[in-house]
Scaffold this active site. Structure first.
Site, PDB file in Angstrom:
ATOM      1  N   GLU A 398      24.370 -20.160   2.067  1.00 53.48           N
ATOM      2  CA  GLU A 398      23.727 -20.063   3.273  1.00 53.48           C
ATOM      3  C   GLU A 398      23.985 -19.220   4.431  1.00 53.48           C
ATOM      4  OE1 GLU A 398      22.047 -23.661   1.416  1.00 53.48           O
ATOM      5  OE2 GLU A 398      23.998 -23.155   1.822  1.00 53.48           O
ATOM      6  N   HIS A 465      18.042 -34.730   3.288  1.00 58.02           N
ATOM      7  CA  HIS A 465      16.909 -33.790   2.939  1.00 58.02           C
ATOM      8  C   HIS A 465      15.841 -34.337   3.873  1.00 58.02           C
ATOM      9  CE1 HIS A 465      19.138 -33.792  -0.983  1.00 58.02           C
ATOM     10  NE2 HIS A 465      18.395 -32.572  -0.938  1.00 58.02           N
TER      11      HIS A 465
END
Length: 659
Positions: A398, A465
């Protein structure tokens, strides 16, 4: 030290002599000014000048170079006016950062230089993005980025090398190996013997050079640059060198063994090159004095101009306006009245596709977004229409991908980065809060990057998540944050974010993707950023919320007999619509702030404080909040339902209405 002048005319050799002399003489002057208190800090590159000077002169001036804090020779080599350079060191307005950052923490688009941040490693990914833009343009250009042996311990080092290798990017990674990260010797930084050992692991050619030999540095880098122009790929160049002063002047060099210091003193790059040119008859004492006099005059004239400028006068309006690149949104309405019923997820996909058509320089990046279409299938089929150059699968990194997105922007592109889940943005946090958010304020470079963030709980996905992490970024000046609650706004606000040349975090609630449908325009359109909407109108109380909270609020109010409410859907969190909130509170006199994020330190706390400070005279009850528990998001359905505020909301609203 052996020099090989093959291929260099006497004029070339003298040019490089003056080039290496300039940073040395400036540094000597800066050390005097530091002791006199006329500059506040100095990071010395004495002993390492050959690397900077050799590198900058191996590139064309239209090729980007990304220096660090010991690369003064890069700035002088690109002919930056000394008055402006010295004004930067003194924090003057005519410097590159208007007094907002110091020393070498700046860039100059005019000179194709991109400045570092103190975290060192992140700039390597920016080089990847700049090089990717060159590759997409099919421009035969190289990009060169510096890093140090200490910074190689950061994850950004690995990520940038890996991305460059996988994508065959024309980047020269110059590693200045001076043996120390501040005071920590290489033996305590890594176990490998040399950085050329790294190359094969990444599939990258790696070359080691004597970083104190100006001609060797220049020739080697020039050859590498010519290679990657013709056949794009990364190359590692390890320059063995040494800094003869402390990490910064206050550090000193007591931690360096005296014998080691003496050894490297004999390899001084300026003295050795000068001695060589004298022996070759290219240089003589008279010419040395002539060149030195010219450089000294340039330095003194630059200093005189910089000294004559006053320290900046603070102007709050300018300070806040400079957070963002100038942009005035003009809302675009659909060309026709044609509408279709679309799910939230389809609205996002629709907007993304139409923006790709509208902006040929828009590049999408993310894990599994190409053939697979992303884990939520938002970009499914995009590669058939736009190709893999513009719809790019990325490695799991990322930080590097957000940095690459910024590099793309620096070189003329727009970029969208999809976080597979908003939770994973932690791995790219530094690039967002310290690069994207600050770069325009620091030196006027915009960050035309949208980071899409699938967010939220309610889908049984557990602690990693399901997080609502918008508040992490709400505190960061220089970012814009959008969080739509419905399909129409999702498409319009996404298009608006992609249009704006400033950095956005775009939050999309996963539970809305396929559960919420709405008739939305088929044509391209935008929604107004920074403007709230009323999801419901009433007179008894106000609910300020966003995202999934809008749907919870609508459901709760429908269950309260005889009570009506304004439901203010913020839509944009940075900037948030203070006037809309104030107008509603003035009307209803009671307010509750609702969000899915945990209660403590959430966005609701700031809004509540603002209402208390600015709307106190309208209130008939305390400002109330409802939010999720101050725990991680649990997995099991019963625990997750207890975590979320939905079931507690009704009682809170009853309490507020009865107050």
């Amino acid at each position: 030290m052996r020099f090989n002048k093959t291929g260099y005319s006497n004029e070339d050799l003298l040019f490089l002599y003056e080039q290496i002399l300039r940073p040395r003489m400036i540094e000597e002057k800066m050390l005097i000014l530091l002791r006199q208190g006329k500059i506040s800090k100095w990071f010395s590159g004495i002993g390492q000048e050959a690397v900077s000077v050799g590198a900058v002169n191996a590139l064309n001036t239209d090729e980007f170079i990304l220096p660090m804090h010991r690369n003064l020779g890069v700035f002088t080599g690109r002919n930056i006016p000394y008055a402006r350079l010295f004004a930067q060191f003194q924090g003057k307005l005519s410097g590159f950062t208007k007094g907002r950052d110091r020393s070498f923490h700046f860039g100059s688009a005019e000179h194709n230089i991109v400045g570092m941040i103190s975290h060192l490693g992140p700039q390597m990914a920016l080089a990847d993005g700049i090089a990717l833009a060159h590759k997409l343009k099919q421009a035969e250009k190289a990009t060169l980025v510096f890093t140090g042996d200490g910074a190689s311990s950061e994850g950004d080092f690995h990520e940038a090398l890996n991305v460059a290798a996988v994508w065959d990017l024309p980047v020269i990674f110059v590693i200045e190996n001076n043996g120390y990260g501040l005071s920590t010797p290489s033996s305590e930084q890594f176990r490998f013997k040399q950085f050329t050992d790294k190359g094969p692991g990444y599939g990258i050619e790696a070359i080691q050079i004597d970083g104190n030999n100006l001609l060797e540095v220049h020739r080697t880098i020039k050859d590498a640059v010519e290679k990657v122009r013709k056949k794009p790929r990364p190359i590692i160049i390890e320059a063995l060198t040494f800094r003869m002063r402390g990490h910064e002047e206050a550090s000193g060099t007591k931690y360096v063994p005296k014998a080691l210091m003496n050894k490297w003193a004999k390899k001084d790059p300026v003295e050795n090159y000068e001695t060589y040119l004298l022996k070759q008859g290219v240089l003589n004492e008279e010419l040395i004095q002539e060149i030195r006099a010219k450089v000294k005059t340039d330095i003194e004239q630059g200093l005189e101009t910089a000294y004559s400028e006053n320290i900046p006068t603070a102007n709050t309006q300018i300070e806040t306006e400079d957070l963002f690149a100038p942009f005035k949104q003009e809302v675009i309405v659909p060309k026709s009245q044609t509408v279709s019923e679309k799910r939230f997820v389809d609205a996002i996909s629709d907007g993304l596709k139409q923006s790709m058509e509208r902006y040929p320089n828009l590049v999408l990046m993310g894990q599994d977004i190409a053939d697979y279409g992303g884990v939520f299938k938002i970009t499914e089929g995009f590669i058939n229409e736009f190709g893999k150059d513009r719809v790019r699968n990325t490695p799991l990194c990322e930080s590097a991908i957000i940095g690459t997105a910024l590099g793309l922007c620096i070189n003329g592109y727009k970029a969208m980065v999809e976080m597979q889940f908003a939770d994973f943005v932690t791995c790219g946090f530094n690039q967002i809060v310290n690069n994207l958010a600050k770069i325009h304020y620091r030196w006027g470079q915009n960050a035309d990057v949208v980071v899409r963030m699938p967010t939220g709980a309610g889908v049984g996905a557990g602690p990693f998540h399901s997080q609502s992490n918008e508040a992490w970024f709400f505190h960061v000046p220089g970012l814009k944050i959008v969080y739509p609650s419905n399909a129409k706004d999702a498409k319009g606000l996404l298009n608006a974010a992609l249009e704006d040349p400033n950095p956005y975090l775009f939050f999309e609630h996963k539970a809305l993707y396929r559960s919420h449908t709405q008739e939305i325009p088929d044509d391209y359109y935008t929604a107004e950023v920074g403007k709230a909407a009323l999801a419901s109108e009433g007179n008894d109380l106000t609910i300020v919320t966003y995202g999934m909270g809008v749907h919870w609020a609508l459901e709760a109010i429908s269950q309260l007999e005889g009570i009506t409410a304004d439901i203010v859907d913020l839509r944009t969190l940075l900037p948030w619509d203070k006037e809309a909130v104030k107008e509603s509170v003035r009307k209803t006199n009671k307010v509750l702030i609702l969000h899915e994020d945990t209660l403590t330190g959430g966005i609701g706390a700031e809004i509540a404080a603002w209402i208390s400070e600015n709307c106190f005279e309208f209130l008939d009850a305390p400002v109330m909040r409802e939010a999720s528990l101050d725990t991680p998001v649990p997995f099991t359905k019963t625990l997750e339902e207890n975590f979320l505020p939905q079931k507690r909301l009704l009682e809170k609203l009853k309490s507020l209405s009865e107050y």
